[in-house]
Design an enzyme around this catalytic site. Structure first.
Site, PDB file in Angstrom:
ATOM      1  N   SER A 110      46.075  58.943  66.441  1.00 28.21           N
ATOM      2  CA  SER A 110      45.439  60.250  66.476  1.00 28.21           C
ATOM      3  C   SER A 110      45.015  60.675  67.885  1.00 28.21           C
ATOM      4  CB  SER A 110      44.211  60.256  65.563  1.00 28.21           C
ATOM      5  OG  SER A 110      43.220  59.347  66.021  1.00 28.21           O
TER       6      SER A 110
ATOM      7  N   SER B 127      45.409  54.389  66.346  1.00 30.73           N
ATOM      8  CA  SER B 127      45.264  55.699  66.979  1.00 30.73           C
ATOM      9  C   SER B 127      45.135  55.667  68.490  1.00 30.73           C
ATOM     10  CB  SER B 127      44.059  56.437  66.388  1.00 30.73           C
ATOM     11  OG  SER B 127      44.334  56.832  65.068  1.00 30.73           O
TER      12      SER B 127
ATOM     13  N   LYS C 257      38.490  63.780  73.299  1.00 30.60           N
ATOM     14  CA  LYS C 257      39.193  63.825  72.018  1.00 30.60           C
ATOM     15  C   LYS C 257      38.454  64.736  71.046  1.00 30.60           C
ATOM     16  CE  LYS C 257      41.212  60.853  68.471  1.00 30.60           C
ATOM     17  NZ  LYS C 257      41.439  59.478  67.978  1.00 30.60           N
TER      18      LYS C 257
END
Length: 484
Positions: A155, A179, A80
């Site tokens: 996210s 997220s 990520k």
């Protein structure tokens, strides 16, 4: 997908250990899959093939040496883009850090590398991880493998899209207000937000920040456990240490719902709006839990005040972590991040004390709830994956959001409790859009949560319905989010 791309992480690592597949073959297949599907979804935004192939070669030499192998030996993985990877461009999705190449790994990345992961690149994020729709001014928008004109969530949207589309079977994300859970629900994968401190995470100015968590995404519950067995454990940055370590997650996950007391709520007892299409999918699956031996009744914890706790704590964390950047680079940062930071700056001492007292009452309500129930079941997201050109949904079952956080309340109110929560694939709408449950248990009952989820997975296997991979589905798709 080829055979390697269809494997779970557990199966792929096992095949590498048995020398049925080489790490080089696994990484090559992974890179080929990025080339094949990434033009449609924009899940992966940085790729380092030479570095990855060299690491895979080193892994194969270790295989041939007869030495002991780490638990994720040879597994290819993008990381990520809010997580620093040493020597690899790590932008946080922000123009402020568009060219940043960190010298050190974040803790979770360092632990994954030590566990044998081959780092191949970075997955897309909203700027600084703010918001559950993945777009930014550096790399653009990530879209959904099941419907490439729609949102993949956020996210951890890049991770979810990469896992769903067969780029990788396992990845790491983070979760403050959904997220991990919202992109998992949008992309038909599993997203796990562990209990506090089980996966330690750095905080710029507050090592005791509790709202945000780091956790895994995968297509299989067993792979969630594999990740946790390799990454969970104490750190001197998070005190006191959590009462769970990697050893607690090791070994096969045996699904079991016998005698489990389940409370199901479509609106969290707060009249949170949820699209009827979502609820129709979820209610059709309640019988699965009952047929597996659980009891299900409609109930919810007393979540009064959870919104206050979440928004106040989030504002403090954003102001603490990103306040200096907003002061220096306001013109480069998206308005939602600036709003979060300014909300923190505007808090009064009385508001902070009130939120602390409310959190104390919320904790007591959670304790009382789990004296009666073992598992809380709720919608993973309030909406189906929406038009990726929007910044956030314009309406939720007739209710218009006042802020970009309003459509995420289903996740935010559970974040406020601090509980471990897992998003679980629960089926599809008639038009083929994924829908997921949230499954929440009491603090540090993480292992039991995986057993409950595995039992549901064994009986439903929604993960086996993969995105279409024909040429029409994966034509180049460019999606631009409207400016504020």
């Amino acid at each position: 997908m080829n055979e390697i791309q269809q494997m779970s992480a557990t199966d792929l690592v096992g095949a590498i250990r048995r020398r049925e597949v080489s790490a080089l073959e696994a990484v090559t297949s992974h890179l080929e899959r990025i080339d094949a599907v990434n033009p449609a979804t924009n899940a992966v935004v940085t790729v380092e093939p030479e570095q990855a192939l060299a690491s895979a070669d080193a892994a194969d030499r270790l295989t041939g040496s007869g030495a002991d192998f780490p638990p994720l030996h040879g597994l290819p993985m993008t990381h990520k883009d809010t997580h620093a990877v040493a020597g690899m461009r790590s932008t946080n999705g922000s123009r402020v850090f568009a060219d940043l190449v960190p010298a050190e790994d974040d803790t979770v990345v360092a632990r994954l590398r030590a566990a044998g992961v081959v780092a191949t690149g970075k997955s897309n994020v909203p700027e600084f991880g703010a918001g559950s729709h993945t777009f930014n001014d550096v790399f653009g928008t990530t879209t959904n493998p099941y419907a490439p004109a729609r949102s993949a969530g956020g996210s951890s949207g890049g991770v979810a899209a990469a896992v769903a589309s067969g780029i990788q079977p396992l990845g790491e994300g983070s979760d403050m207000g959904g997220s991990l859970r919202i992109p998992a629900s949008f992309c038909n994968v599993v997203g796990f937000r562990p209990s506090y401190g089980v996966v330690p995470a750095e905080s710029v100015n507050n090592d005791w920040a509790w709202l945000g968590r780091t956790g895994p995404m995968a297509r299989e519950v067993s792979d969630i456990a594999l990740f946790m067995s390799a990454v969970a454990g104490p750190s001197d940055r998070v005190l006191p240490p959590a009462p769970l370590t990697g050893a607690d997650f090791a070994g096969p996950v045996l699904g079991d719902l016998s005698g489990v007391r389940i409370a199901w709520s479509p609106d969290f007892g707060l009249e949170i709006p949820v699209e009827p299409e979502v609820l129709e999918v979820l209610t059709r699956q309640l019988h699965v839990f009952e047929e597996a031996g659980a009891t299900v009744e409609e109930a919810a914890p007393d979540l009064a005040g959870a919104d206050e706790v979440f928004r106040t704590t989030r504002a403090i964390d954003f102001a603490s972590a990103l306040g200096p950047l907003v002061r220096e680079h306001r013109e480069l940062i998206k308005p939602e991040v600036v709003w979060n930071v300014e909300s923190g700056w505007e808090l009064t001492a009385q508001q902070i004390m009130d939120a602390t007292a409310t959190r104390t009452r919320l904790a007591a309500a959670v304790r009382a709830f789990y004296s009666r129930y073992d598992l809380f079941l709720s919608p993973g997201a309030q909406v189906v994956p929406f038009d990726a050109r929007l910044r956030y949904p314009s309406e939720i079952n007739g209710s218009k959001p006042q802020t970009y956080l309003d459509w995420m309340r289903s996740a935010c109110v559970l974040s406020a409790t601090g509980l471990p929560v897992l998003a679980m694939p629960a089926g599809f709408t008639p038009s083929g859009l994924p829908v997921g449950f949230q499954m929440a248990v009491n603090h540090y009952r993480d292992v039991e949560l995986l057993r409950y989820a595995k039992a549901f997975e064994d009986r439903t296997r929604f993960v086996d319905r993969r995105p279409e991979t024909g040429a029409g589905q994966y034509e180049h798709a460019v999606v631009t989010v409207a400016a504020e």
